[in-house]
Motif scaffolding. Sequence first.
Motif, PDB file in Angstrom:
ATOM      1  N   ALA A   1       0.803  -1.387  -0.271  1.00  0.00           N
ATOM      2  CA  ALA A   1       0.338  -0.022   0.204  1.00  0.00           C
ATOM      3  C   ALA A   1       1.391   1.196   0.179  1.00  0.00           C
ATOM      4  O   ALA A   1       0.352   2.313  -0.976  1.00  0.00           O
ATOM      5  N   LEU A   2       2.203   0.752   0.652  1.00  0.00           N
ATOM      6  CA  LEU A   2       2.814   2.497   0.561  1.00  0.00           C
ATOM      7  C   LEU A   2       3.099   2.471  -0.533  1.00  0.00           C
ATOM      8  O   LEU A   2       3.322   4.052  -1.074  1.00  0.00           O
ATOM      9  N   ARG A   3       4.110   1.419  -1.162  1.00  0.00           N
ATOM     10  CA  ARG A   3       4.548   1.799  -2.440  1.00  0.00           C
ATOM     11  C   ARG A   3       3.882   2.212  -3.834  1.00  0.00           C
ATOM     12  O   ARG A   3       3.630   3.229  -4.069  1.00  0.00           O
ATOM     13  N   SER A   4       2.065   2.033  -3.659  1.00  0.00           N
ATOM     14  CA  SER A   4       0.903   2.116  -4.187  1.00  0.00           C
ATOM     15  C   SER A   4       0.725   3.944  -4.078  1.00  0.00           C
ATOM     16  O   SER A   4       0.311   4.497  -5.014  1.00  0.00           O
ATOM     17  N   GLU A   5       0.859   4.337  -2.620  1.00  0.00           N
ATOM     18  CA  GLU A   5       0.847   5.409  -2.613  1.00  0.00           C
ATOM     19  C   GLU A   5       1.597   6.203  -3.020  1.00  0.00           C
ATOM     20  O   GLU A   5       1.700   7.835  -3.254  1.00  0.00           O
ATOM     21  N   GLU A   6       2.872   5.801  -2.543  1.00  0.00           N
ATOM     22  CA  GLU A   6       4.221   6.508  -2.988  1.00  0.00           C
ATOM     23  C   GLU A   6       4.054   6.919  -5.023  1.00  0.00           C
ATOM     24  O   GLU A   6       4.412   7.740  -4.838  1.00  0.00           O
ATOM     25  N   ALA A   7       3.827   6.102  -5.567  1.00  0.00           N
ATOM     26  CA  ALA A   7       3.258   5.739  -6.761  1.00  0.00           C
ATOM     27  C   ALA A   7       2.639   6.756  -7.034  1.00  0.00           C
ATOM     28  O   ALA A   7       2.565   7.765  -8.323  1.00  0.00           O
ATOM     29  N   ARG A   8       1.800   6.938  -6.900  1.00  0.00           N
ATOM     30  CA  ARG A   8       0.379   8.147  -7.097  1.00  0.00           C
ATOM     31  C   ARG A   8       1.048   9.105  -6.463  1.00  0.00           C
ATOM     32  O   ARG A   8       1.187  10.807  -7.318  1.00  0.00           O
ATOM     33  N   SER A   9       2.051   9.860  -5.088  1.00  0.00           N
ATOM     34  CA  SER A   9       2.366  11.083  -4.819  1.00  0.00           C
ATOM     35  C   SER A   9       3.227  11.530  -6.006  1.00  0.00           C
ATOM     36  O   SER A   9       3.657  12.539  -6.399  1.00  0.00           O
ATOM     37  N   GLU A  10       3.784  10.194  -6.684  1.00  0.00           N
ATOM     38  CA  GLU A  10       4.861  11.125  -7.818  1.00  0.00           C
ATOM     39  C   GLU A  10       4.176  11.626  -9.031  1.00  0.00           C
ATOM     40  O   GLU A  10       4.683  12.126  -9.338  1.00  0.00           O
ATOM     41  N   THR A  11       2.472  10.673  -9.152  1.00  0.00           N
ATOM     42  CA  THR A  11       2.378  11.485 -10.271  1.00  0.00           C
ATOM     43  C   THR A  11       1.665  12.774  -9.965  1.00  0.00           C
ATOM     44  O   THR A  11       0.495  13.170 -10.935  1.00  0.00           O
ATOM     45  N   GLY A  12       1.315  13.037  -8.448  1.00  0.00           N
ATOM     46  CA  GLY A  12       0.628  14.189  -8.920  1.00  0.00           C
ATOM     47  C   GLY A  12      -0.526  14.008  -8.011  1.00  0.00           C
ATOM     48  O   GLY A  12      -1.669  14.572  -7.541  1.00  0.00           O
ATOM     49  N   GLN A  13      -1.295  12.926  -8.152  1.00  0.00           N
ATOM     50  CA  GLN A  13      -2.815  11.803  -7.349  1.00  0.00           C
ATOM     51  C   GLN A  13      -2.483  12.035  -5.993  1.00  0.00           C
ATOM     52  O   GLN A  13      -3.670  11.307  -5.387  1.00  0.00           O
ATOM     53  N   SER A  14      -1.258  12.104  -5.463  1.00  0.00           N
ATOM     54  CA  SER A  14      -1.618  12.102  -3.982  1.00  0.00           C
ATOM     55  C   SER A  14      -0.643  13.094  -3.014  1.00  0.00           C
ATOM     56  O   SER A  14       0.217  13.902  -4.073  1.00  0.00           O
ATOM     57  N   ALA A  15      -1.071  13.443  -2.069  1.00  0.00           N
ATOM     58  CA  ALA A  15       0.540  14.181  -1.175  1.00  0.00           C
ATOM     59  C   ALA A  15       0.669  13.538  -0.226  1.00  0.00           C
ATOM     60  O   ALA A  15       0.826  12.403   0.128  1.00  0.00           O
ATOM     61  N   ASP A  16       1.481  14.161   0.515  1.00  0.00           N
ATOM     62  CA  ASP A  16       2.815  13.654   1.557  1.00  0.00           C
ATOM     63  C   ASP A  16       1.915  13.382   2.292  1.00  0.00           C
ATOM     64  O   ASP A  16       2.805  12.237   2.867  1.00  0.00           O
ATOM     65  N   ILE A  17       0.806  13.756   3.259  1.00  0.00           N
ATOM     66  CA  ILE A  17       0.099  13.846   3.874  1.00  0.00           C
ATOM     67  C   ILE A  17      -0.176  11.820   4.312  1.00  0.00           C
ATOM     68  O   ILE A  17       0.118  11.183   5.473  1.00  0.00           O
ATOM     69  N   ALA A  18      -0.827  11.766   2.985  1.00  0.00           N
ATOM     70  CA  ALA A  18      -1.074  10.310   2.531  1.00  0.00           C
ATOM     71  C   ALA A  18       0.127   9.444   2.372  1.00  0.00           C
ATOM     72  O   ALA A  18      -0.441   8.570   3.466  1.00  0.00           O
ATOM     73  N   VAL A  19       0.968  10.030   2.301  1.00  0.00           N
ATOM     74  CA  VAL A  19       2.083   8.897   2.012  1.00  0.00           C
ATOM     75  C   VAL A  19       2.450   8.754   3.378  1.00  0.00           C
ATOM     76  O   VAL A  19       3.108   7.594   4.288  1.00  0.00           O
ATOM     77  N   ALA A  20       2.616   9.815   4.114  1.00  0.00           N
ATOM     78  CA  ALA A  20       3.108   9.780   5.741  1.00  0.00           C
ATOM     79  C   ALA A  20       2.343   8.426   6.799  1.00  0.00           C
ATOM     80  O   ALA A  20       2.850   7.691   7.372  1.00  0.00           O
ATOM     81  N   ALA A  21       1.298   8.621   6.301  1.00  0.00           N
ATOM     82  CA  ALA A  21      -0.341   7.853   6.891  1.00  0.00           C
ATOM     83  C   ALA A  21       0.374   6.619   6.782  1.00  0.00           C
ATOM     84  O   ALA A  21      -0.097   5.898   7.141  1.00  0.00           O
ATOM     85  N   ARG A  22       0.316   6.636   5.563  1.00  0.00           N
ATOM     86  CA  ARG A  22       0.518   4.521   4.836  1.00  0.00           C
ATOM     87  C   ARG A  22       1.891   3.944   5.633  1.00  0.00           C
ATOM     88  O   ARG A  22       2.193   3.347   6.120  1.00  0.00           O
ATOM     89  N   LYS A  23       3.515   5.412   5.478  1.00  0.00           N
ATOM     90  CA  LYS A  23       4.054   4.752   6.396  1.00  0.00           C
ATOM     91  C   LYS A  23       3.974   4.603   7.890  1.00  0.00           C
ATOM     92  O   LYS A  23       4.584   3.454   8.343  1.00  0.00           O
ATOM     93  N   LEU A  24       3.082   4.757   8.334  1.00  0.00           N
ATOM     94  CA  LEU A  24       3.014   5.058  10.210  1.00  0.00           C
ATOM     95  C   LEU A  24       2.382   3.750  10.260  1.00  0.00           C
ATOM     96  O   LEU A  24       2.481   2.871  11.002  1.00  0.00           O
ATOM     97  N   ARG A  25       1.192   3.146   8.731  1.00  0.00           N
ATOM     98  CA  ARG A  25       0.487   2.125   9.229  1.00  0.00           C
ATOM     99  C   ARG A  25       1.842   0.922   8.932  1.00  0.00           C
ATOM    100  O   ARG A  25       1.730  -0.200   9.743  1.00  0.00           O
ATOM    101  N   LEU A  26       2.566   1.640   8.380  1.00  0.00           N
ATOM    102  CA  LEU A  26       3.311   0.224   7.844  1.00  0.00           C
ATOM    103  C   LEU A  26       4.860  -0.251   9.130  1.00  0.00           C
ATOM    104  O   LEU A  26       5.042  -0.595   9.637  1.00  0.00           O
ATOM    105  N   GLU A  27       4.575   0.671   9.868  1.00  0.00           N
ATOM    106  CA  GLU A  27       5.266   0.968  11.420  1.00  0.00           C
ATOM    107  C   GLU A  27       4.764   0.043  11.921  1.00  0.00           C
ATOM    108  O   GLU A  27       4.904  -0.510  12.793  1.00  0.00           O
TER     109      GLU A  27
END
Length: 486
Positions: free
Chosen positions: A427-453
């Motif tokens: 899920a984190l990799r998918s969110e990071e890919a979306r962030s690179e294309t502008g479809q997601s924000a940094d706050i969403a990536v941080a939330a995915r990283k938090l779930r991974l931790e």
Amino acid sequence: MCGAVLAGVLLSGCENATNKATDVRLMNLMDNGLDTKAQERLDARLSKAVARGDKSNDLSGAHGDLQDADTQELGAFLVAALERNPRIGAAAQGINLADARRLNAIFGYLPQVKLILDQSNVNQVVVETDNAVFQQGEAKYPVQTQQLRLEQPIFDLARIFGIQHASNARSLAEVEYIRTVRDVAFEVFDAYVVAGQAKTQSQMLRRRMSLLSRQITSQSVLDESGLGDAIQKSSLASERASLAAEEALNAAKYAEAMGSLARLTGVAVTDVPKLSLPREIVGAERKVSAAQAVATGLQENPLVMAAALTAVGADLERKTALADDFSPVLMAYASIKKEDRADSRFGGGSVTEDTTVGVALTIPLFNATGEGYTMLPATVAARSAVLDYHAQRRELETSIRTTHARLGELNKAMGQAGRAVSAARRALRSEEARSETGQSADIAVAARKLRLEVARERAFFYQSEYLRAWGRLQYLVGADLGNAPL
């Protein structure tokens, strides 16, 4: 009447002697401690006792001070505990004590030889007699007596059982030493794992706190543009504070575990390496069934072995008491006695030498010692020891089966936690890919990283708990944790 008065006075004096702990004295003890002179005597005697122990190399400084740790590996800590742990040292002295008592029990059946020298002064006056010779009997003279006496038990059942009991006690001391070593090794292992667990969890909690701080910062940026969520920001701040409290609790747990390691090993432990679960340990509950583990534990665990020896020892004490109460004792004896009298009532001294050889048979008939029959409480104690043996076996079997089942459930939890980590990572990799294309924000990536931790933390917790349960199972079945693959 006079006797009653004297008895009353003595009784009153005894009662007063047992009521010396007055309130004033107790308060003075609490405020000032021991009397200065008493403390000085204690210090002087303690210094001599410690010096005597060091001189005999039985109580060296290894048991009384802390040394710096050369390494942070579990094996080194286990070796240090074997060399420096006071409980292990005391258990070794217990073997020495059992050996000494067994030797004394054997001496009880060996010849008893003693020399008696006596110097006395006799002042004798014949007050009244109908013997014409004794009418002149009055003398004051010294008497010197020299006697060499030998006694040899021929048949003494109580002493025979005493030797058997002392031999059993020596075996018990040896098993207690093994038990103490295994106990300390398990405590060192568990404290080591707990320290590593607390250390890693603290690190993971700090990473989660960092990610929450990152999300809070992102919310602050959104606030500046009018898109922020005050409720979400407050919620994140609350969660970060809770994690900070949990991290502090783990830090305290880590400090306590490090203190336990230092106490057990006698070395100043400053850190432990990162904890990991060895691959060869995973699935241990599938390699050995619960029934097999129980059979091994009942055979190898020193606790059960000690309970068995205790039951045997109690039965030997019962036999010894029975022999003391009812068994005849046949004793051979011989003595040479020389007596030198400087004078006598008849005038003139004498020197005599007597040689005596004989056999004495003592048969207890009723209450021979005047203290009842020691067999009665000894019989009850023997029954209690047998009950304790069965209780120890039952408790060990229950503990082994419970720990074995816990290993299985923790293995399942590790599997589920591993899948949760994999899903969170995807899920984190998918969110990071979306962030690179502008479809997601940094706050969403941080939330995915938090779930991974969070998923990683739970997976690590199950792994460390599995490792602790594995160590406990090895301890229960009587295995040596000195070869633990950590």
